[in-house]
Design an enzyme around this catalytic site. Structure first.
Site, PDB file in Angstrom:
ATOM      1  N   SER A  51      -3.456  28.408  -5.069  1.00 23.31           N
ATOM      2  CA  SER A  51      -1.987  28.733  -5.100  1.00 23.31           C
ATOM      3  C   SER A  51      -1.548  28.497  -6.755  1.00 23.31           C
ATOM      4  CB  SER A  51      -1.193  28.078  -4.094  1.00 23.31           C
ATOM      5  OG  SER A  51      -1.622  28.482  -2.828  1.00 23.31           O
ATOM      6  N   HIS A 102      -6.838  31.263   1.711  1.00 24.08           N
ATOM      7  CA  HIS A 102      -6.241  30.707   2.930  1.00 24.08           C
ATOM      8  C   HIS A 102      -6.291  31.786   4.116  1.00 24.08           C
ATOM      9  CE1 HIS A 102      -3.340  28.765  -0.051  1.00 24.08           C
ATOM     10  NE2 HIS A 102      -4.204  27.805   0.437  1.00 24.08           N
ATOM     11  N   LYS A 114       5.777  18.602  -4.846  1.00 24.82           N
ATOM     12  CA  LYS A 114       4.819  19.362  -5.500  1.00 24.82           C
ATOM     13  C   LYS A 114       5.885  20.413  -6.412  1.00 24.82           C
ATOM     14  CE  LYS A 114       0.564  19.590  -3.498  1.00 24.82           C
ATOM     15  NZ  LYS A 114      -0.549  20.458  -2.999  1.00 24.82           N
ATOM     16  N   ARG A 128     -13.418  24.719  -1.752  1.00 23.42           N
ATOM     17  CA  ARG A 128     -13.864  25.459  -2.615  1.00 23.42           C
ATOM     18  C   ARG A 128     -14.958  25.033  -3.560  1.00 23.42           C
ATOM     19  NH1 ARG A 128      -8.042  26.164  -5.044  1.00 23.42           N
ATOM     20  NH2 ARG A 128      -8.161  23.741  -4.562  1.00 23.42           N
TER      21      ARG A 128
END
Length: 176
Positions: free
Chosen positions: A140, A24, A48, A102
């Site tokens: 994450s 990030h 989440k 990614r």
């Protein structure tokens, strides 16, 4: 010939940042080199089940963004948001949405989201930045899992985030 100045380019980089990773930070830094103003939008996204409360995620992102802003001279703001991304972009005056990629799986998801956002507001451009070589595997979700299992996350997250993440996963009633 008269010199015409282009208006400042303003963009947003949205995410949950739970927690903020070196990937990030890399995208924020690279976007700051392209844009004149960058708003990092920290999504509420309670669905989440975040490890960190919203206020702490904003604080951790802000700590890294301030360093980047000083280095690049770019105006960087960190603000929480909820709701539609294009609505948030309009609210903060951004004409660009920055997204990091990614892997191919990221592209599939982002491609669909780009189409939907384009339909909702065709004036907002999308800017994809590929993750740097050393960050393309960091997420994450993996950082939290490695931390919970006692692994070393120091190469995946900034120092302050590492300390806070380890404190969270070791504390009873984490994420409350």
């Amino acid at each position: 010939m008269s010199e015409t100045r282009r208006p400042p380019r303003s963009g947003i980089y949205p995410g949950t940042f739970d927690p903020i990773t070196n990937g990030h930070v890399d995208i924020i830094h690279r976007a700051a080199r392209i844009l004149d103003r960058l708003v990092v939008g920290v999504a509420m996204n309670a669905g989440k089940g975040p490890l960190f409360p919203l206020e702490e995620r904003v604080e951790l992102v802000r700590a890294e963004a301030e360093i980047i802003a000083r280095r690049t001279g770019t105006i960087i703001e960190v603000v929480p948001f909820e709701g539609l991304l294009v609505g948030f972009a309009r609210d903060v005056g951004a004409e660009v949405i920055v997204r990091g990629l990614r892997a191919v799986t990221d592209f599939d998801y982002e491609f669909q989201m780009a189409g939907m956002n384009r339909r909702l507001d065709p004036e907002i451009e999308l800017l994809f930045l590929m993750a740097s070589e050393g960050n393309h595997f960091i997420s994450s979700r993996f950082v939290k899992e490695i931390a919970r299992l006692g692994g070393d996350i120091s190469t995946f997250v900034p120092h302050l985030t590492r300390e806070r993440t380890l404190a969270r996963v070791r504390a009873p009633h984490q994420g409350e």
